[in-house]
Design an enzyme around this catalytic site. Structure first.
Site, PDB file in Angstrom:
ATOM      1  N   LYS A  45      61.151 -35.293 -59.126  1.00 44.38           N
ATOM      2  CA  LYS A  45      60.223 -36.204 -59.786  1.00 44.38           C
ATOM      3  C   LYS A  45      59.621 -35.514 -61.007  1.00 44.38           C
ATOM      4  O   LYS A  45      59.259 -34.331 -60.947  1.00 44.38           O
ATOM      5  CB  LYS A  45      59.132 -36.608 -58.794  1.00 44.38           C
ATOM      6  CG  LYS A  45      58.082 -37.571 -59.328  1.00 44.38           C
ATOM      7  CD  LYS A  45      57.064 -37.878 -58.237  1.00 44.38           C
ATOM      8  CE  LYS A  45      55.939 -38.759 -58.721  1.00 44.38           C
ATOM      9  NZ  LYS A  45      54.944 -39.025 -57.651  1.00 44.38           N
TER      10      LYS A  45
ATOM     11  N   SER B 148      53.896 -43.634 -57.479  1.00 43.44           N
ATOM     12  CA  SER B 148      54.455 -43.103 -58.702  1.00 43.44           C
ATOM     13  C   SER B 148      55.840 -42.462 -58.528  1.00 43.44           C
ATOM     14  O   SER B 148      56.457 -42.054 -59.498  1.00 43.44           O
ATOM     15  CB  SER B 148      53.497 -42.065 -59.288  1.00 43.44           C
ATOM     16  OG  SER B 148      53.320 -40.978 -58.389  1.00 43.44           O
TER      17      SER B 148
ATOM     18  N   SER C  54      51.888 -42.639 -53.289  1.00 41.24           N
ATOM     19  CA  SER C  54      52.985 -42.576 -54.249  1.00 41.24           C
ATOM     20  C   SER C  54      54.356 -42.256 -53.667  1.00 41.24           C
ATOM     21  O   SER C  54      55.355 -42.379 -54.369  1.00 41.24           O
ATOM     22  CB  SER C  54      52.662 -41.563 -55.349  1.00 41.24           C
ATOM     23  OG  SER C  54      51.626 -42.047 -56.167  1.00 41.24           O
TER      24      SER C  54
END
Length: 483
Positions: free
Chosen positions: A72, A148, A172
């Site tokens: 990520k 996210s 997230s």
């Protein structure tokens, strides 16, 4: 191995095939590249596929030997690699630090082959940014993959890799897991070290882990990434046995608290409530004692944490911009994040002290409210995946900081509270809407008791399997429209 075979395997199976000599790590990386080239133009999950992906390091013989992996684009770092945090402010930035997380990834045999998309600064439940565009949900391209860790979730759901790095500061990992039909665990605070330079991130609210498709991959990842390091602020209780071994252990009879009511200003969609009822009934059939639980906190309590941490966030951005020789403006930050920066910049430095008191009070009140139960069952999200844009996006042109905090509190009503308490919680893809969208159910454990979650998740996966459900966009079997 064909691409259609690659996407059917979880990370555990791929690693076993590598160890058996039936496929090589390089072949798996090439298959990941083939999958990426087929589906990524549709979902926009991966912002960089490394040019040197076929030569990246990963120890032989690890639990995930040879398995392709994605990082990520915020949080844990790889030395020398780009980390742009989904933001124009950090465009072109490279890290000079290897996080313990990625050292453990290599020790486990994972090959990190690229970066997945995140909203700017990981700040919203929708993965869309001015820098990288919109990440689309493989189940319905008109809907959000969540955030996210939305790029990670979309990539795993679409078959690019079977497992990917994610992080969770308010939902997230679990939000995109719910909306993309995946397994998403947020471990206990302290289970995964944030070292060497980010221990107990975001005042202890944020933890790193993975998104994956099976419970056995979740258990294996806990074995791969768990463990203390020098400099960690505290050492969490260590497990009695490996988490993979927990897969063969009895669950016992548990007291289950079920959330059948809204914990915020958004009401549960009827199909989400039905999924809660069905899961509660299933747990009861397994012999567990099931009872209802009232909302354990007031939404305003959770909203306060956003305002209290705004000053620290603004100071971080100012220092980062200064170090890069850049300025903070509408050209470098998206509208909502710019408003948060301006809001936080004008707050007193005492905000950090206020935040700690806000978190302490919330931990205490929630702890008392749920103490009678061994685990909780809640929806992960009150709604199925939402359409792109709107009030949950940092690119919204007119939303104020206060309005964005209210929107975040409402839609994260079942997730963010357990970042505050530090408890482990996992989203499992146990249901589906009539339109074919995934509905995740969240199981919450006591602090430090990931082993209980592994066993319960195993039971639910066996009783209500989800592997047969496939998204509209999936490598090796690309569907142009929902049947």
């Amino acid at each position: 191995m064909k691409l259609s075979e690659y996407v059917e395997c979880d990370a555990t199976e791929l690693a076993s095939l590598v160890r058996a000599g039936e496929v090589t790590p390089v072949e798996l990386t090439r298959l990941a590249r083939e999958a990426h080239d087929e589906v990524n133009p549709r979902v926009n999950a991966v912002v960089e596929f490394y040019e040197d992906a076929e030569t990246v390091a990963g120890e032989d013989g690890g639990i995930f030997h040879g398995v392709p992996f994605l990082r990520k684009d915020i949080g844990e770092t790889e030395a020398g690699r780009l980390q742009e945090k989904g933001s124009r402010l950090f465009k072109g930035c490279r890290s000079d630090t290897d996080s313990y997380y990625f050292r453990r990834a290599r020790e486990a045999g994972l090959r990190t082959i690229g970066r997945s998309a995140t909203p700017e600064l990981g700040s919203t439940v929708m993965t869309e940014s001015f820098l990288n565009g919109i990440t689309r949900n493989p189940w319905d391209l008109e809907r959000s993959a969540g955030g996210s860790s939305g790029g990670a979730a979309a990539a795993v759901a679409a078959g690019i890799t079977p497992i990917a790095h994610g992080s969770d500061g308010g939902g997230s990992i679990r939000i995109p897991a719910s909306w993309c039909g995946l397994v998403g665990l947020n471990p206990s605070r302290g289970r995964i070290s944030g070292g060497p330079n980010n221990q107990d991130a975001s005042f202890g609210l944020s933890r790193a882990f993975v998104l994956c498709r099976t419970v056995r991959d979740m258990a294996a990842a806990l074995d791969a990434f768990s463990g203390p390091h020098a400099g960690d602020p505290f050492i969490i209780v260590q497990p009695n046995r490996s988490y993979v071994e927990e897969l063969s252990q009895p669950t016992g009879r548990l007291r289950v608290g079920v959330a059948r009511t809204s914990w915020g200003t958004i009401n549960l969609e009827p199909e989400v409530l039905h999924a809660v009822e069905a899961t509660a009934e299933l747990l009861q059939e397994m012999g567990h004692m099931v009872g209802d639980i009232d909302p354990p906190y007031e939404p305003i309590e959770y909203s306060r944490r956003a305002f209290a941490r705004a000053n620290a966030s603004a100071n971080f951005l100012e220092m980062a911009a200064r170090a890069m020789g850049r300025t903070i403006s509408a050209d470098t930050l998206e509208p909502v994040n710019l408003k948060w920066y301006e809001f936080g910049r004008d707050l007193p430095l005492s905000g950090a002290v206020d935040l700690q008191e806000v978190l302490r009070r919330m931990r205490f009140s929630v702890g008392e409210a749920i103490h009678a139960f061994d685990i909780l069952l809640t929806p992960t999200m009150p709604v199925v995946a939402v359409p792109h844009g709107g009030i949950y996006s940092a690119t919204h042109p007119t939303l104020s900081a206060e309005e964005s905090a209210e929107a975040d509190t409402a839609i994260c009503q079942y997730t963010g509270v357990f970042n505050v308490t530090g408890q482990p919680s996992v989203s499992l893809p146990l249901s589906q809407s009539s339109s074919g969208l995934p509905i995740g159910m969240q199981i919450v454990g006591r602090f430090g008791e990931e082993a209980t979650l592994v066993r319960v998740a195993r039971d639910l996966e066996e009783a209500s399997p989800w592997s047969y459900r496939q998204p509209m966009i999936r490598a090796g079997n690309l569907k142009l429209e929902r049947p």
